[in-house]
Design a protein around this motif. Structure first.
Motif, PDB file in Angstrom:
ATOM      1  N   CYS A 145      50.353  37.392  14.164  1.00  0.00           N
ATOM      2  CA  CYS A 145      49.672  38.309  13.264  1.00  0.00           C
ATOM      3  C   CYS A 145      50.365  38.312  11.902  1.00  0.00           C
ATOM      4  O   CYS A 145      51.537  37.966  11.790  1.00  0.00           O
ATOM      5  N   LYS A 146      49.634  38.738  10.872  1.00  0.00           N
ATOM      6  CA  LYS A 146      50.193  38.699   9.521  1.00  0.00           C
ATOM      7  C   LYS A 146      51.086  39.895   9.211  1.00  0.00           C
ATOM      8  O   LYS A 146      52.049  39.780   8.472  1.00  0.00           O
ATOM      9  N   ASN A 147      50.758  41.057   9.751  1.00  0.00           N
ATOM     10  CA  ASN A 147      51.451  42.260   9.290  1.00  0.00           C
ATOM     11  C   ASN A 147      52.561  42.715  10.222  1.00  0.00           C
ATOM     12  O   ASN A 147      53.737  42.558   9.930  1.00  0.00           O
ATOM     13  N   TYR A 148      52.203  43.286  11.361  1.00  0.00           N
ATOM     14  CA  TYR A 148      53.141  43.978  12.245  1.00  0.00           C
ATOM     15  C   TYR A 148      52.754  43.677  13.678  1.00  0.00           C
ATOM     16  O   TYR A 148      51.588  43.818  14.051  1.00  0.00           O
ATOM     17  N   VAL A 149      53.737  43.296  14.491  1.00  0.00           N
ATOM     18  CA  VAL A 149      53.466  43.093  15.911  1.00  0.00           C
ATOM     19  C   VAL A 149      54.570  43.739  16.742  1.00  0.00           C
ATOM     20  O   VAL A 149      55.740  43.757  16.351  1.00  0.00           O
ATOM     21  N   ALA A 150      54.171  44.252  17.882  1.00  0.00           N
ATOM     22  CA  ALA A 150      55.112  44.746  18.877  1.00  0.00           C
ATOM     23  C   ALA A 150      54.650  44.241  20.231  1.00  0.00           C
ATOM     24  O   ALA A 150      53.530  44.527  20.657  1.00  0.00           O
ATOM     25  N   GLY A 151      55.503  43.465  20.889  1.00  0.00           N
ATOM     26  CA  GLY A 151      55.126  42.958  22.208  1.00  0.00           C
ATOM     27  C   GLY A 151      54.936  44.081  23.199  1.00  0.00           C
ATOM     28  O   GLY A 151      53.892  44.216  23.836  1.00  0.00           O
ATOM     29  N   ILE A 152      55.968  44.940  23.329  1.00  0.00           N
ATOM     30  CA  ILE A 152      55.914  46.096  24.223  1.00  0.00           C
ATOM     31  C   ILE A 152      56.491  47.288  23.474  1.00  0.00           C
ATOM     32  O   ILE A 152      57.585  47.204  22.897  1.00  0.00           O
ATOM     33  N   SER A 153      55.782  48.405  23.500  1.00  0.00           N
ATOM     34  CA  SER A 153      56.244  49.625  22.838  1.00  0.00           C
ATOM     35  C   SER A 153      56.181  50.764  23.843  1.00  0.00           C
ATOM     36  O   SER A 153      55.202  50.906  24.582  1.00  0.00           O
ATOM     37  N   SER A 154      57.257  51.581  23.881  1.00  0.00           N
ATOM     38  CA  SER A 154      57.296  52.645  24.879  1.00  0.00           C
ATOM     39  C   SER A 154      57.914  53.917  24.324  1.00  0.00           C
ATOM     40  O   SER A 154      58.980  53.889  23.703  1.00  0.00           O
ATOM     41  N   SER A 155      57.216  55.038  24.569  1.00  0.00           N
ATOM     42  CA  SER A 155      57.757  56.373  24.310  1.00  0.00           C
ATOM     43  C   SER A 155      57.931  57.124  25.619  1.00  0.00           C
ATOM     44  O   SER A 155      57.989  58.359  25.637  1.00  0.00           O
ATOM     45  N   ALA A 156      58.029  56.400  26.712  1.00  0.00           N
ATOM     46  CA  ALA A 156      57.936  56.983  28.041  1.00  0.00           C
ATOM     47  C   ALA A 156      59.300  57.047  28.739  1.00  0.00           C
ATOM     48  O   ALA A 156      60.273  56.435  28.316  1.00  0.00           O
ATOM     49  N   GLU A 157      59.316  57.777  29.833  1.00  0.00           N
ATOM     50  CA  GLU A 157      60.531  57.986  30.613  1.00  0.00           C
ATOM     51  C   GLU A 157      60.593  57.037  31.809  1.00  0.00           C
ATOM     52  O   GLU A 157      59.591  56.768  32.467  1.00  0.00           O
ATOM     53  N   SER A 181      62.490  60.961  21.853  1.00  0.00           N
ATOM     54  CA  SER A 181      63.470  61.595  22.735  1.00  0.00           C
ATOM     55  C   SER A 181      63.063  61.536  24.200  1.00  0.00           C
ATOM     56  O   SER A 181      63.897  61.707  25.095  1.00  0.00           O
ATOM     57  N   SER A 182      61.788  61.296  24.470  1.00  0.00           N
ATOM     58  CA  SER A 182      61.330  61.148  25.861  1.00  0.00           C
ATOM     59  C   SER A 182      61.608  59.757  26.415  1.00  0.00           C
ATOM     60  O   SER A 182      61.464  59.530  27.616  1.00  0.00           O
ATOM     61  N   ALA A 183      62.006  58.822  25.553  1.00  0.00           N
ATOM     62  CA  ALA A 183      62.264  57.444  25.996  1.00  0.00           C
ATOM     63  C   ALA A 183      63.683  57.362  26.567  1.00  0.00           C
ATOM     64  O   ALA A 183      64.613  56.856  25.941  1.00  0.00           O
ATOM     65  N   TRP A 206      64.786  53.895  18.925  1.00  0.00           N
ATOM     66  CA  TRP A 206      64.773  54.982  17.962  1.00  0.00           C
ATOM     67  C   TRP A 206      64.738  56.289  18.756  1.00  0.00           C
ATOM     68  O   TRP A 206      63.721  56.666  19.297  1.00  0.00           O
ATOM     69  N   MET A 207      65.891  56.915  18.893  1.00  0.00           N
ATOM     70  CA  MET A 207      66.052  58.157  19.646  1.00  0.00           C
ATOM     71  C   MET A 207      66.086  57.935  21.158  1.00  0.00           C
ATOM     72  O   MET A 207      66.065  58.914  21.918  1.00  0.00           O
ATOM     73  N   GLY A 208      66.143  56.700  21.616  1.00  0.00           N
ATOM     74  CA  GLY A 208      66.232  56.463  23.051  1.00  0.00           C
ATOM     75  C   GLY A 208      67.621  56.803  23.572  1.00  0.00           C
ATOM     76  O   GLY A 208      68.607  56.827  22.832  1.00  0.00           O
ATOM     77  N   SER A 209      67.715  57.059  24.864  1.00  0.00           N
ATOM     78  CA  SER A 209      69.029  57.299  25.467  1.00  0.00           C
ATOM     79  C   SER A 209      69.068  56.734  26.875  1.00  0.00           C
ATOM     80  O   SER A 209      68.044  56.598  27.536  1.00  0.00           O
ATOM     81  N   ASN A 210      70.289  56.399  27.294  1.00  0.00           N
ATOM     82  CA  ASN A 210      70.521  55.829  28.624  1.00  0.00           C
ATOM     83  C   ASN A 210      69.677  54.576  28.850  1.00  0.00           C
ATOM     84  O   ASN A 210      69.117  54.354  29.922  1.00  0.00           O
ATOM     85  N   THR A 211      69.605  53.738  27.833  1.00  0.00           N
ATOM     86  CA  THR A 211      68.876  52.472  27.930  1.00  0.00           C
ATOM     87  C   THR A 211      69.789  51.401  28.501  1.00  0.00           C
ATOM     88  O   THR A 211      70.941  51.261  28.077  1.00  0.00           O
ATOM     89  N   THR A 212      69.284  50.644  29.465  1.00  0.00           N
ATOM     90  CA  THR A 212      70.020  49.505  30.028  1.00  0.00           C
ATOM     91  C   THR A 212      69.350  48.217  29.576  1.00  0.00           C
ATOM     92  O   THR A 212      68.144  48.030  29.776  1.00  0.00           O
ATOM     93  N   ILE A 213      70.141  47.332  28.955  1.00  0.00           N
ATOM     94  CA  ILE A 213      69.644  46.041  28.472  1.00  0.00           C
ATOM     95  C   ILE A 213      70.511  44.972  29.117  1.00  0.00           C
ATOM     96  O   ILE A 213      71.690  44.833  28.788  1.00  0.00           O
TER      97      ILE A 213
END
Length: 408
Positions: A145-157, A181-183, A206-213
């Motif tokens: 795409c020309k502008n903005y792409v996100a493969g996967i986006s999540s605001s979930a728990e 903050s819910s992520a 962005w505001m995520g917590s306890n993320t495991t990568i």
């Protein structure tokens, strides 16, 4: 399901939807699961279409789950093009609004192309803070795409994102974007993410917590960007990833319409973050312009925050910064055994008798003279491999060798 064009399918009860045959195509419509459809399965569909979110009002998504639980979206082929238009967004799969829990998005193939210079394009999006326990696994996402792409986006728990292959080509690219903050308790495991364009964020929180990568392969190529960028994020665990980022020059990029996390490097904590544990990663940052890039960097961290950065391979600034010199941290922490480090190996002179055993020994130490344990030392005689041994706590490896050849 047979061939359908410009149709709307809304499920309010449990149902299984499968294609009639391999040539059946669902075109230019949308499918929506709402309250009452819990436990539905949608699988094996071919979904094609040109989507303009204004002409196809109200949906800005091709497949929607809203206030529905325990559904499976599996092995669907999306071939989506978005037409030119003003600023808006299009999602291939969108879980939104309501209490949507325990849904699974499995083994889908998503191709998305857009000519619009203002469109925001998403492969898979979880866009409500009431979503919990989603599994996103085994999907292939290819977006150009020309502008903005996100493969996967999540605001979930408690979202698990695993074993996906994500390829992005755009001016502004997010492989996986975690927001809000819910992520919390997001697990990003065993994914392969490649971004090739202008500005890239292979993973951002962005505001995520306890993320495991963990155990991901992350590759970014462009003017600049980060393998992992975070702001207002804490308690990350980042381990066993292979990271390569290649940038040319971000100094002339206008970030006013882009992400406010600016620059280039491997991992970057951009502010109000901390308490991360980063171990056993291989992080390589190339920057053609030179200077300013680090394998790991933090600024404006939370008061009292610490970082644990141990046993990583760190390389930045085109090889001028390696090991701990590739760190730029604003807080104290445990910064240990980060390489590549120079090592010193000492080998004993030996003599023996033909047909008799003699002991070969080697001692392995780092550049500070500290013994290195648990490493394999291979022994060669006359350029022929004869055996190996593991160094002990003193850095000593020993191997008993029977002399059957003339040593020269």
């Amino acid at each position: 399901m047979s061939n359908l064009d410009k149709k709307t399918i809304i499920l309010d009860k449990k149902l299984v939807i499968d294609r009639e045959n391999s040539k059946s195509i669902f075109s230019n419509g949308y499918i929506k699961l709402i309250q009452g459809s819990d436990g539905s399965v949608i699988k094996n569909l071919n979904i094609n279409g040109v989507y303009d979110p204004f002409k196809n009002s109200p949906p800005q998504s091709v497949l929607i789950i809203e206030n529905s639980e325990n559904n499976i979206i599996q092995k669907i082929f999306f071939n989506i093009t978005s037409s030119l238009g003003t600023i808006s967004s299009v999602n291939c799969i969108n879980i939104k609004g309501g209490y949507s829990e325990n849904n699974k998005i499995l083994d889908n193939l998503i191709y998305f192309n857009s000519l619009s210079e203002s469109l925001y394009s998403y492969g898979i999006s979880l866009s409500s803070n009431y979503i919990k326990n989603t599994l996103i696994s085994g999907n292939t996402i290819n977006m150009r795409c020309k502008n903005y792409v996100a493969g996967i986006s999540s605001s979930a728990e408690n979202t698990t994102i695993e074993k996906n292959n994500i390829s992005l080509y755009s001016n502004l690219m997010y492989g996986i974007y975690i927001e809000g903050s819910s992520a919390i308790y997001t697990k990003i495991l065993n994914n392969n993410i490649v971004a090739n364009g202008e500005i890239f964020y292979l993973i951002e929180s962005w505001m995520g917590s306890n993320t495991t990568i963990s155990n991901n392969v992350l590759t970014g190529i462009g003017k600049g960007g980060f393998a992992y960028a975070a702001k207002f994020s804490k308690y990350d665990i980042i381990t066993s990833n292979i990271i390569t980022v290649k940038g040319s020059d971000v100094s002339n990029i206008d970030f006013s319409n882009n992400d406010e996390i600016k620059g280039h490097g491997g991992i970057y904590y951009a502010g109000n973050s901390g308490y991360a544990t980063i171990t056993n990663n291989k992080i390589i940052s190339y920057y053609k312009k030179g200077g300013g890039d680090y394998a790991i960097k933090s600024i404006s961290s939370l008061d009292g925050a610490t970082y644990t950065i141990i046993d990583n391979y760190l390389y930045s600034n085109n090889g001028l910064k390696i090991g701990n010199s590739a760190l730029s941290m604003d807080k104290l922490g445990n910064y240990l055994n980060n390489g590549p480090q120079s090592v010193i190996i000492s080998i004993n002179d030996f003599k023996g008798f033909y047909g008799k055993f003699t002991k070969l020994t080697a001692i392995l130490k780092d550049s500070q003279g500290k013994a290195i344990s648990g490493k394999i030392i291979k022994f060669y005689v006359n350029n022929k491999f004869i055996g190996q041994a593991i160094t002990n706590v003193a850095g000593l490896a020993a191997f008993n060798y029977k002399l059957w050849v003339l040593v020269v």
